[in-house]
Scaffold this active site. Structure first.
Site, PDB file in Angstrom:
ATOM      1  N   LYS A 262      -5.008   5.845   3.548  1.00 46.51           N
ATOM      2  CA  LYS A 262      -5.502   5.543   4.900  1.00 46.51           C
ATOM      3  C   LYS A 262      -4.359   5.567   5.909  1.00 46.51           C
ATOM      4  O   LYS A 262      -4.542   5.868   7.086  1.00 46.51           O
ATOM      5  CB  LYS A 262      -6.240   4.211   4.936  1.00 46.51           C
ATOM      6  CG  LYS A 262      -5.429   3.013   4.450  1.00 46.51           C
ATOM      7  CD  LYS A 262      -5.047   2.062   5.529  1.00 46.51           C
ATOM      8  CE  LYS A 262      -3.971   1.109   5.079  1.00 46.51           C
ATOM      9  NZ  LYS A 262      -3.532   0.162   6.059  1.00 46.51           N
TER      10      LYS A 262
ATOM     11  N   GLU B 177       4.731   3.447   6.380  1.00 46.12           N
ATOM     12  CA  GLU B 177       4.454   3.877   5.006  1.00 46.12           C
ATOM     13  C   GLU B 177       3.688   5.194   4.921  1.00 46.12           C
ATOM     14  O   GLU B 177       3.801   5.928   3.946  1.00 46.12           O
ATOM     15  CB  GLU B 177       3.674   2.775   4.269  1.00 46.12           C
ATOM     16  CG  GLU B 177       4.541   1.562   4.000  1.00 46.12           C
ATOM     17  CD  GLU B 177       3.774   0.408   3.368  1.00 46.12           C
ATOM     18  OE1 GLU B 177       2.690   0.075   3.882  1.00 46.12           O
ATOM     19  OE2 GLU B 177       4.265  -0.155   2.390  1.00 46.12           O
TER      20      GLU B 177
ATOM     21  N   SER C 149      -7.263  -5.943   6.809  1.00 40.07           N
ATOM     22  CA  SER C 149      -6.690  -7.290   6.934  1.00 40.07           C
ATOM     23  C   SER C 149      -5.310  -7.255   7.573  1.00 40.07           C
ATOM     24  O   SER C 149      -4.308  -7.248   6.875  1.00 40.07           O
ATOM     25  CB  SER C 149      -6.568  -7.901   5.536  1.00 40.07           C
ATOM     26  OG  SER C 149      -5.903  -6.998   4.667  1.00 40.07           O
TER      27      SER C 149
ATOM     28  N   LYS D  13       0.841  -1.195   0.000  1.00 35.27           N
ATOM     29  CA  LYS D  13       0.000   0.000   0.000  1.00 35.27           C
ATOM     30  C   LYS D  13       0.873   1.241   0.000  1.00 35.27           C
ATOM     31  O   LYS D  13       1.669   1.431   0.922  1.00 35.27           O
ATOM     32  CB  LYS D  13      -0.899  -0.016   1.250  1.00 35.27           C
ATOM     33  CG  LYS D  13      -1.813  -1.240   1.287  1.00 35.27           C
ATOM     34  CD  LYS D  13      -2.628  -1.353   2.551  1.00 35.27           C
ATOM     35  CE  LYS D  13      -3.545  -2.562   2.460  1.00 35.27           C
ATOM     36  NZ  LYS D  13      -4.348  -2.786   3.664  1.00 35.27           N
TER      37      LYS D  13
ATOM     38  N   THR E 177      -7.297   0.479  10.394  1.00 34.65           N
ATOM     39  CA  THR E 177      -5.970   1.077  10.620  1.00 34.65           C
ATOM     40  C   THR E 177      -5.998   2.117  11.724  1.00 34.65           C
ATOM     41  O   THR E 177      -5.026   2.276  12.453  1.00 34.65           O
ATOM     42  CB  THR E 177      -5.454   1.761   9.326  1.00 34.65           C
ATOM     43  OG1 THR E 177      -5.762   0.927   8.239  1.00 34.65           O
ATOM     44  CG2 THR E 177      -3.988   1.993   9.359  1.00 34.65           C
TER      45      THR E 177
ATOM     46  N   GLY F 251      -7.731  -4.290   1.755  1.00 35.09           N
ATOM     47  CA  GLY F 251      -8.910  -4.239   2.623  1.00 35.09           C
ATOM     48  C   GLY F 251      -8.481  -4.333   4.069  1.00 35.09           C
ATOM     49  O   GLY F 251      -7.288  -4.362   4.367  1.00 35.09           O
TER      50      GLY F 251
ATOM     51  N   ALA G 258      -2.099  -8.753   9.177  1.00 31.24           N
ATOM     52  CA  ALA G 258      -1.405 -10.038   9.075  1.00 31.24           C
ATOM     53  C   ALA G 258      -1.530 -10.839  10.367  1.00 31.24           C
ATOM     54  O   ALA G 258      -1.708 -12.067  10.335  1.00 31.24           O
ATOM     55  CB  ALA G 258       0.066  -9.782   8.765  1.00 31.24           C
TER      56      ALA G 258
ATOM     57  N   SER H 130      -1.674  -1.639  13.979  1.00 33.31           N
ATOM     58  CA  SER H 130      -1.272  -0.679  12.941  1.00 33.31           C
ATOM     59  C   SER H 130       0.016   0.050  13.322  1.00 33.31           C
ATOM     60  O   SER H 130       0.078   0.768  14.319  1.00 33.31           O
ATOM     61  CB  SER H 130      -2.387   0.345  12.719  1.00 33.31           C
ATOM     62  OG  SER H 130      -1.873   1.438  11.986  1.00 33.31           O
TER      63      SER H 130
END
Ligand SMILES: NC(=O)c1ccc[n+]([C@@H]2O[C@H](COP(=O)([O-])OP(=O)(O)OC[C@H]3O[C@@H](n4cnc5c(N)ncnc54)[C@H](O)[C@@H]3O)[C@@H](O)[C@H]2O)c1
Length: 337
Positions: free
Chosen positions: A189, A279, A136, A106, A246, A134, A138, A252
């Protein structure tokens, strides 16, 4: 059964590998870091990133990138977005025509403002590039907790094929043709997640969080639609869905980095403490450049940039957001009188 190659053995590449093995597919994972492959082969657990999750015996780890790319029905590109271009570049000569590559990273490239699928297409023009995005984390997918996600592909056949390969009783996959809308939601996001973390770090409450999520998706959608994304994508899994997870989740890293800054740490101190690539910091710069390019108002993105790169105190940024000019919620407010 499909054969899947996974490029990148971080949290997400590993978690998706577990899911695909459990779905009965052949999975071969490659990492640019050779010591990571040694560790995974030896321990059969990603000790740092998915502790306590045993890797399926059928999951193959290799240092030979061709072993992870030759004769694969799908190649999953699971490296952090800052490495997407260099990794795609290194694969360009070994990828066959029409090879399906599913990008799961992303971000937006800071220097070119390109989305990640555009970068992969530029580096590997012969590939058939799709995206998976989406809400999700890990840590949850690796443990088999129920998750929903969205695949974006250029043609229906590819979209439904990827859907079939990834779907299971714990992983429900929807399809879409709006690759751009999915990628804009996914990248931006992380910027709002930094802001949500800052609010947490300042000790603000649920009202503030809800405000950031709601107004955050409004500005992401404003930009995304002008860039060519479809409005409804931003109300879906890869838009508001991913933004909610997130901004709220303990997993997150963007929210965590923001929280540390809200508590008074500098950007450098916060990223060092989080240890992984944050990121949102890169996407924040790209987002403000896109806002200027498309002449879109993005007040949250603007304030996050000022905090990150101009040392603005988080508290002052919130105050400035709250005291912006009063306005209607939607630009197209319609009154009967
Ligand atoms: N972690 C999640 O829950 C999650 C969920 C959905 C999407 N994503 C996205 O997937 C991408 C990867 O995330 P992650 O959590 O797996 O990150 P990560 O930090 O765990 O990934 C690091 C991995 O990237 C690879 N890598 C490191 N340096 C590299 C280099 N120089 N060149 C190529 N590869 C290198 C290595 O395999 C390393 O383990 C990100 O864009 C992220 O936003 C992550």
């Amino acid at each position: 059964m499909a054969n899947v190659g996974i490029i990148g053995a971080g949290s997400w590449g590993t978690a998706l590998g577990i899911l695909l093995c459990n779905n009965g597919h052949g999975v071969t994972v490659w990492s640019a870091i050779e010591s990571e492959i040694d560790m995974l082969n030896e321990k059969r657990e990603h000790v740092d990133k998915l502790p306590g999750v045993k890797l399926p015996d059928t999951m193959v780890f290799t240092k030979d990138v061709k072993e992870a790319t030759d004769n694969k029905d799908i190649i999953v590109l699971a490296v952090p977005s800052v490495f997407t271009r260099s990794t795609a570049h290194s694969l360009k000569d070994i990828i066959k025509k029409d090879q399906i590559i599913v990008n799961v990273a992303k971000g937006i490239e800071e220097t070119t403002l390109m989305t990640l699928s555009q970068i992969i297409e530029e580096e590997i023009p012969q590939a058939n590039v799709a995206v998976l995005s989406g809400p999700s984390h890990a840590e949850e997918v690796g443990r088999g907790l129920p998750t929903t996600i969205l695949v974006g592909a250029k043609d229906k056949e590819t979209a439904y094929f990827i859907q079939k390969v990834f779907s299971s009783e714990v992983f429900r996959v929807y399809v879409s043709s709006d690759i751009l809308g999915i990628e804009i939601g996914a990248a931006l996001k992380n910027v709002v997640a930094l802001a949500a973390g800052m609010a947490d770090g300042l000790g603000y409450g649920d009202n503030t969080k809800a405000a950031l999520i709601t107004r955050g998706i409004a500005e992401i959608k404003r930009l995304g639609v002008l860039m060519g994304g479809r409005p409804e994508t931003f109300s879906g899994l890869s838009g508001i869905g991913d933004l909610i997870v997130t901004c709220a989740s303990q997993h997150s890293r963007n929210r965590k980095a923001g929280m540390l800054m809200g508590q008074g740490k500098t950007m450098k101190e916060a990223t060092e403490e989080v240890k992984m690539v944050v990121e949102g910091i890169y996407s924040a710069k790209a987002a403000i450049a896109l806002a200027k390019k498309y002449n879109v108002e993005m007040p949250i993105v603007e304030q996050v940039n000022e905090i990150l790169f101009s040392d603005k105190p988080c508290k002052q940024a919130v105050k400035d957001l709250m005291l912006r000019d009063a306005k209607p919620e939607n630009d197209d407010a319609q009154w009967s009188k």
